[in-house]
Motif scaffolding. Sequence first.
Motif, mmCIF file in Angstrom:
data_model
loop_
_atom_site.group_PDB
_atom_site.id
_atom_site.type_symbol
_atom_site.label_atom_id
_atom_site.label_comp_id
_atom_site.label_asym_id
_atom_site.label_seq_id
_atom_site.Cartn_x
_atom_site.Cartn_y
_atom_site.Cartn_z
ATOM 1 N N TRP A 62 0.827 -1.211 0.000
ATOM 2 C CA TRP A 62 0.000 0.000 0.000
ATOM 3 C C TRP A 62 0.864 1.264 0.000
ATOM 4 O O TRP A 62 0.720 2.129 -0.855
ATOM 5 C CB TRP A 62 -0.923 -0.020 1.211
ATOM 6 N N THR B 297 3.113 1.820 -3.086
ATOM 7 C CA THR B 297 2.389 2.264 -4.273
ATOM 8 C C THR B 297 1.999 3.725 -4.164
ATOM 9 O O THR B 297 2.048 4.464 -5.146
ATOM 10 C CB THR B 297 1.129 1.405 -4.481
ATOM 11 N N TRP C 8 8.924 3.757 -2.612
ATOM 12 C CA TRP C 8 8.641 2.769 -3.638
ATOM 13 C C TRP C 8 9.202 1.400 -3.289
ATOM 14 O O TRP C 8 8.631 0.371 -3.652
ATOM 15 C CB TRP C 8 9.198 3.223 -4.988
ATOM 16 N N SER D 251 -3.013 -3.724 -2.936
ATOM 17 C CA SER D 251 -2.431 -3.219 -4.182
ATOM 18 C C SER D 251 -3.505 -2.681 -5.117
ATOM 19 O O SER D 251 -3.306 -1.639 -5.758
ATOM 20 C CB SER D 251 -1.614 -4.309 -4.877
ATOM 21 N N GLY D 252 -4.636 -3.334 -5.201
ATOM 22 C CA GLY D 252 -5.723 -2.821 -6.038
ATOM 23 C C GLY D 252 -6.288 -1.521 -5.510
ATOM 24 O O GLY D 252 -6.524 -0.575 -6.265
ATOM 25 N N GLY E 73 -3.769 1.307 -6.057
ATOM 26 C CA GLY E 73 -3.730 1.703 -7.457
ATOM 27 C C GLY E 73 -4.908 2.583 -7.839
ATOM 28 O O GLY E 73 -4.752 3.595 -8.537
ATOM 29 N N TRP F 43 -4.527 6.019 -6.160
ATOM 30 C CA TRP F 43 -3.557 6.820 -6.888
ATOM 31 C C TRP F 43 -4.173 7.354 -8.182
ATOM 32 O O TRP F 43 -3.987 8.510 -8.542
ATOM 33 C CB TRP F 43 -2.322 5.981 -7.188
ATOM 34 N N MET F 44 -4.909 6.492 -8.905
ATOM 35 C CA MET F 44 -5.502 6.913 -10.165
ATOM 36 C C MET F 44 -6.494 8.056 -9.958
ATOM 37 O O MET F 44 -6.490 9.031 -10.701
ATOM 38 C CB MET F 44 -6.214 5.744 -10.836
ATOM 39 N N SER G 202 -10.884 -3.113 -6.035
ATOM 40 C CA SER G 202 -10.129 -3.728 -4.941
ATOM 41 C C SER G 202 -10.612 -5.147 -4.673
ATOM 42 O O SER G 202 -9.800 -6.043 -4.414
ATOM 43 C CB SER G 202 -10.260 -2.887 -3.676
#
Length: 125
Positions: free
Chosen positions: A19, A22, A28, A63-64, A67, A70-71, A100
Amino acid sequence: MSARILHGSLIASSGAGVWFGTLVPELWFLAIVGFAVFMYGLLFHANSTLSACTRGAVVGFASGGAGVYWMWNMLPMVDSSGASAPAQWTLVAIVWGVTSLLAALSSGAASVLIYLVRKSTFIAP
């Protein structure tokens, strides 16, 4: 340290590493560390398919979710600009939740396959 605390801390640290790795560009390397901790826990500490699926689902959800988070921070909300603020929040929540959940389900299924291949005794040609 009891086995339950060890397993829980491995799952939590791998999810948190993915998490933060990302979402925070300066951290990173935590994504790599989180994935390495996940694989270590999956290969050496998972003792059932449920345990493997849980580990994969936590890392997949992290991770989903990271992501999608962030998007939505990178892209403006131009597609839903005519909608009210609560409708925009609802749209973001639905997209984040579905993405997610799908990432968690696919990672959980892949983790079960990795666990089963690791525990199998067949000899590949």
